[in-house]
Design a protein around this motif. Structure first.
Motif, PDB file in Angstrom:
ATOM      1  N   ALA A  48      66.669  98.547  25.900  1.00 45.66           N
ATOM      2  CA  ALA A  48      67.476  97.522  26.561  1.00 45.66           C
ATOM      3  C   ALA A  48      68.914  97.630  26.063  1.00 45.66           C
ATOM      4  CB  ALA A  48      66.924  96.129  26.278  1.00 45.66           C
ATOM      5  N   ILE A  49      69.832  97.867  26.991  1.00 44.06           N
ATOM      6  CA  ILE A  49      71.257  98.014  26.684  1.00 44.06           C
ATOM      7  C   ILE A  49      71.972  96.814  27.293  1.00 44.06           C
ATOM      8  CG2 ILE A  49      73.289  99.486  27.032  1.00 44.06           C
ATOM      9  CD1 ILE A  49      71.173 101.808  27.442  1.00 44.06           C
ATOM     10  N   LYS A  50      72.618  96.022  26.456  1.00 42.72           N
ATOM     11  CA  LYS A  50      73.161  94.745  26.910  1.00 42.72           C
ATOM     12  C   LYS A  50      74.648  94.618  26.586  1.00 42.72           C
ATOM     13  CE  LYS A  50      68.689  92.411  26.351  1.00 42.72           C
ATOM     14  NZ  LYS A  50      67.971  91.228  25.781  1.00 42.72           N
ATOM     15  N   GLY A  51      75.482  94.752  27.616  1.00 42.67           N
ATOM     16  CA  GLY A  51      76.921  94.563  27.465  1.00 42.67           C
ATOM     17  C   GLY A  51      77.564  95.469  26.439  1.00 42.67           C
ATOM     18  N   VAL A  52      77.153  96.729  26.407  1.00 42.53           N
ATOM     19  CA  VAL A  52      77.593  97.652  25.359  1.00 42.53           C
ATOM     20  C   VAL A  52      78.941  98.292  25.696  1.00 42.53           C
ATOM     21  CG1 VAL A  52      77.116  99.894  24.303  1.00 42.53           C
ATOM     22  CG2 VAL A  52      75.330  98.152  24.418  1.00 42.53           C
TER      23      VAL A  52
ATOM     24  N   ASN B  59      81.151  97.721  28.719  1.00 41.50           N
ATOM     25  CA  ASN B  59      80.258  96.690  29.236  1.00 41.50           C
ATOM     26  C   ASN B  59      79.090  97.269  30.037  1.00 41.50           C
ATOM     27  OD1 ASN B  59      79.432  94.005  29.529  1.00 41.50           O
ATOM     28  ND2 ASN B  59      80.522  93.778  31.488  1.00 41.50           N
TER      29      ASN B  59
ATOM     30  N   SER C 275      75.180  97.737  30.876  1.00 41.34           N
ATOM     31  CA  SER C 275      73.909  97.014  30.758  1.00 41.34           C
ATOM     32  C   SER C 275      72.869  97.636  31.694  1.00 41.34           C
ATOM     33  CB  SER C 275      74.076  95.536  31.125  1.00 41.34           C
ATOM     34  OG  SER C 275      74.907  94.861  30.221  1.00 41.34           O
TER      35      SER C 275
ATOM     36  N   SER D 100      68.207  98.733  31.462  1.00 37.24           N
ATOM     37  CA  SER D 100      67.036  98.860  30.599  1.00 37.24           C
ATOM     38  C   SER D 100      66.056  99.863  31.182  1.00 37.24           C
ATOM     39  CB  SER D 100      66.348  97.500  30.416  1.00 37.24           C
ATOM     40  OG  SER D 100      65.908  96.989  31.658  1.00 37.24           O
TER      41      SER D 100
ATOM     42  N   GLY E 292      78.316  94.471  22.038  1.00 35.55           N
ATOM     43  CA  GLY E 292      77.075  94.502  22.793  1.00 35.55           C
ATOM     44  C   GLY E 292      75.896  94.870  21.904  1.00 35.55           C
ATOM     45  N   ASP E 293      74.717  94.928  22.495  1.00 30.03           N
ATOM     46  CA  ASP E 293      73.491  95.184  21.743  1.00 30.03           C
ATOM     47  C   ASP E 293      72.639  96.240  22.422  1.00 30.03           C
ATOM     48  OD1 ASP E 293      73.528  93.003  19.584  1.00 30.03           O
ATOM     49  OD2 ASP E 293      73.846  91.842  21.412  1.00 30.03           O
ATOM     50  N   ILE E 294      71.955  97.044  21.608  1.00 33.00           N
ATOM     51  CA  ILE E 294      70.995  98.029  22.089  1.00 33.00           C
ATOM     52  C   ILE E 294      69.685  97.805  21.355  1.00 33.00           C
ATOM     53  CG2 ILE E 294      70.404 100.479  22.230  1.00 33.00           C
ATOM     54  CD1 ILE E 294      73.375 101.110  22.333  1.00 33.00           C
TER      55      ILE E 294
END
Length: 229
Positions: free
Chosen positions: A12-16, A29, A31, A33, A66-68
């Motif tokens: 899951a890639i979120k706002g990276v 940015n 996003s 998955s 962001g988060d991965i």
């Protein structure tokens, strides 16, 4: 290791976003998955951010923001000492193979098992089996420079899959291969995926996924331009 339920994405890639010194923006940015067992193509021209994104996924770099999440673990906040454990769940195939020229085919593949503590008998069994499955039986004592480009790429794939990781990241793995060898690599990836391996396959060559009905994520200048199946 698994910090999530089976119904949640394995990646899951979120706002990276990823920025380098002098305000060079590699990703902005992003996003999306991947579900467990999915085969997804990551495409876009050279310089679009594909390799940067893969480097973030296997913890060679950290996102700026962001988060991965890999199998429920946030790679942005993971401790350095935990990265080798996470990487056991990720096999990486590179365009330039990254084989050790002073080691035999067997030794190159075995290295992936040595670092995680397999004993000599286990290593021999696993390595010989994966080499045989990839059409490299009998070539374990050869050195990389004695092999064709297609054979070297299959050694790189063997090294990536010998410890049976649930995720394969492929960074332009067919970029240096002729059409026949390219199809061989795709067939290998299809077989791995059929066995349940999640695959993210980066390529700038749209011919590789035309008509495959695989999901495609496209990057352009570091941005997620379009996502389609």
């Amino acid at each position: 290791m698994n910090g999530q339920g089976d119904d949640l994405p394995i990646i899951a890639i979120k706002g990276v976003s990823k920025r380098y010194p002098n305000d060079v923006v590699a990703l902005e940015n992003i996003s999306f998955s991947l579900e467990k067992g999915e085969f997804c193509f990551l495409t876009g021209p050279s310089g679009s951010g594909k390799s940067t994104l893969l480097r973030l996924l296997y913890c060679a770099e950290r996102p700026t923001s962001g988060d991965i999440f890999i199998d429920g673990v946030n790679v942005k906040t993971i401790k350095q000492t935990y990265i080798p454990i996470l990487r056991r769940r990720i096999g990486v195939v590179f365009q330039d193979f990254k084989l050790l020229q002073d080691r035999t085919v067997f030794e190159n593949v075995a290295l992936a098992l040595e670092v995680i503590g397999f004993n000599r008998d286990q290593i021999a069994l696993r390595v010989n089996k994966v080499l045989e499955n990839l059409g490299l039986g009998g070539k374990g004592k050869r050195y990389p420079q004695e092999l064709s480009g297609g054979e070297q790429q299959r050694v790189a794939i063997a090294r990536a899959i010998v410890n049976r990781p649930p995720i394969i990241l492929a960074d332009e793995p067919t970029g240096n291969l002729d059409p026949q060898r390219t199809m061989e690599v795709l067939d290998i990836m299809d077989e791995l995926n059929a066995r349940g391996t999640t695959i993210l396959f980066a390529t700038h060559d749209e011919r590789l996924f035309e008509g495959t009905m695989r999901r495609v994520v496209r990057l352009q200048d570091g941005r997620l331009e379009v996502e389609y199946s």
